[in-house]
Design a protein around this motif. Sequence first.
Motif, mmCIF file in Angstrom:
data_model
loop_
_atom_site.group_PDB
_atom_site.id
_atom_site.type_symbol
_atom_site.label_atom_id
_atom_site.label_comp_id
_atom_site.label_asym_id
_atom_site.label_seq_id
_atom_site.Cartn_x
_atom_site.Cartn_y
_atom_site.Cartn_z
ATOM 1 N N ASN A 113 -9.339 -5.878 -6.008
ATOM 2 C CA ASN A 113 -9.451 -4.463 -6.344
ATOM 3 C C ASN A 113 -8.246 -4.066 -7.208
ATOM 4 O O ASN A 113 -7.361 -3.323 -6.785
ATOM 5 C CB ASN A 113 -9.529 -3.605 -5.075
ATOM 6 N N GLU A 114 -8.241 -4.577 -8.417
ATOM 7 C CA GLU A 114 -7.091 -4.434 -9.311
ATOM 8 C C GLU A 114 -6.776 -2.987 -9.663
ATOM 9 O O GLU A 114 -5.612 -2.620 -9.829
ATOM 10 C CB GLU A 114 -7.299 -5.259 -10.580
ATOM 11 N N ARG A 115 -7.788 -2.165 -9.779
ATOM 12 C CA ARG A 115 -7.555 -0.762 -10.133
ATOM 13 C C ARG A 115 -6.753 -0.055 -9.046
ATOM 14 O O ARG A 115 -5.821 0.701 -9.329
ATOM 15 C CB ARG A 115 -8.894 -0.070 -10.369
ATOM 16 N N VAL A 116 -7.105 -0.296 -7.794
ATOM 17 C CA VAL A 116 -6.393 0.331 -6.686
ATOM 18 C C VAL A 116 -4.999 -0.281 -6.534
ATOM 19 O O VAL A 116 -4.028 0.430 -6.271
ATOM 20 C CB VAL A 116 -7.217 0.243 -5.383
ATOM 21 N N ILE A 117 -4.895 -1.570 -6.720
ATOM 22 C CA ILE A 117 -3.571 -2.207 -6.678
ATOM 23 C C ILE A 117 -2.666 -1.591 -7.736
ATOM 24 O O ILE A 117 -1.500 -1.265 -7.471
ATOM 25 C CB ILE A 117 -3.692 -3.734 -6.845
ATOM 26 N N ALA A 118 -3.181 -1.383 -8.931
ATOM 27 C CA ALA A 118 -2.386 -0.763 -10.002
ATOM 28 C C ALA A 118 -1.969 0.657 -9.623
ATOM 29 O O ALA A 118 -0.843 1.079 -9.932
ATOM 30 C CB ALA A 118 -3.174 -0.757 -11.307
ATOM 31 N N PHE A 119 -2.852 1.405 -8.960
ATOM 32 C CA PHE A 119 -2.506 2.748 -8.500
ATOM 33 C C PHE A 119 -1.291 2.690 -7.577
ATOM 34 O O PHE A 119 -0.312 3.414 -7.768
ATOM 35 C CB PHE A 119 -3.697 3.402 -7.791
ATOM 36 N N TYR A 120 -1.346 1.823 -6.563
ATOM 37 C CA TYR A 120 -0.233 1.737 -5.618
ATOM 38 C C TYR A 120 1.039 1.223 -6.292
ATOM 39 O O TYR A 120 2.136 1.701 -5.988
ATOM 40 C CB TYR A 120 -0.614 0.895 -4.398
ATOM 41 N N GLU A 121 0.902 0.294 -7.200
ATOM 42 C CA GLU A 121 2.083 -0.184 -7.925
ATOM 43 C C GLU A 121 2.725 0.953 -8.712
ATOM 44 O O GLU A 121 3.953 1.046 -8.793
ATOM 45 C CB GLU A 121 1.723 -1.349 -8.845
ATOM 46 N N SER A 122 1.911 1.855 -9.254
ATOM 47 C CA SER A 122 2.462 2.998 -9.998
ATOM 48 C C SER A 122 3.250 3.935 -9.087
ATOM 49 O O SER A 122 4.070 4.720 -9.571
ATOM 50 C CB SER A 122 1.349 3.769 -10.722
ATOM 51 N N LEU A 123 3.016 3.844 -7.779
ATOM 52 C CA LEU A 123 3.739 4.655 -6.804
ATOM 53 C C LEU A 123 4.954 3.922 -6.232
ATOM 54 O O LEU A 123 5.627 4.443 -5.348
ATOM 55 C CB LEU A 123 2.809 5.061 -5.654
ATOM 56 N N GLY A 124 5.204 2.703 -6.714
ATOM 57 C CA GLY A 124 6.361 1.944 -6.258
ATOM 58 C C GLY A 124 6.077 0.894 -5.201
ATOM 59 O O GLY A 124 6.989 0.241 -4.712
ATOM 60 N N TYR A 125 4.818 0.699 -4.850
ATOM 61 C CA TYR A 125 4.465 -0.327 -3.877
ATOM 62 C C TYR A 125 4.397 -1.675 -4.581
ATOM 63 O O TYR A 125 4.057 -1.750 -5.758
ATOM 64 C CB TYR A 125 3.126 0.002 -3.199
ATOM 65 N N ALA A 126 4.735 -2.731 -3.836
ATOM 66 C CA ALA A 126 4.746 -4.069 -4.414
ATOM 67 C C ALA A 126 4.175 -5.066 -3.411
ATOM 68 O O ALA A 126 4.193 -4.834 -2.198
ATOM 69 C CB ALA A 126 6.173 -4.463 -4.783
ATOM 70 N N ASP A 127 3.699 -6.166 -3.934
ATOM 71 C CA ASP A 127 3.191 -7.247 -3.116
ATOM 72 C C ASP A 127 4.336 -7.783 -2.252
ATOM 73 O O ASP A 127 5.376 -8.186 -2.767
ATOM 74 C CB ASP A 127 2.637 -8.348 -4.023
ATOM 75 N N ASP A 128 4.159 -7.774 -0.939
ATOM 76 C CA ASP A 128 5.165 -8.285 -0.009
ATOM 77 C C ASP A 128 5.102 -9.804 0.131
ATOM 78 O O ASP A 128 5.878 -10.377 0.889
ATOM 79 C CB ASP A 128 4.972 -7.669 1.382
#
Length: 143
Positions: A113-128
């Motif tokens: 779900n790349e679109r949603v992953i990109a949304f969260y990354e834009s908020l500062g979230y990153a793959d742990d």
Amino acid sequence: MESVIRPFRPVDTEAVVALWEACGLVRPWNDPRRDIARKGTVQPELFLVATDREAVVAAGMAGFDGHRGWVNYLAVSPDRQGSGLGRRLMGEFERLLTDLGCPKLNLQVRAGNERVIAFYESLGYADDHTVSLGKRLIRDDLA
């Protein structure tokens, strides 16, 4: 008119389920009505909806276990996606969890779900760089 973010009310149930269905969040093994009822028993103040003229246009659940915070079922009506509403809702969850002393917020996004992953990354979230494992303790699809 700007949407209002407020706590979930039981009268919102069907609108929230319809929103989650429209956003592709519902799976056969998770009965959304049961999930809503469960959330009503644990930190119900962390179940938020956004309304526009009383219509539910976004919703999400958060929780804090004393170690980590979690966000689940975050959804924004397809016609409102990209409007900043998801960002506002996440900001409110972050504020509420910070007020509870939560040091870190986690969330899960389905693989691909790349679109949603990109949304969260834009908020500062990153793959742990972790693997999420799960075990179903109560089967909703057997009821």
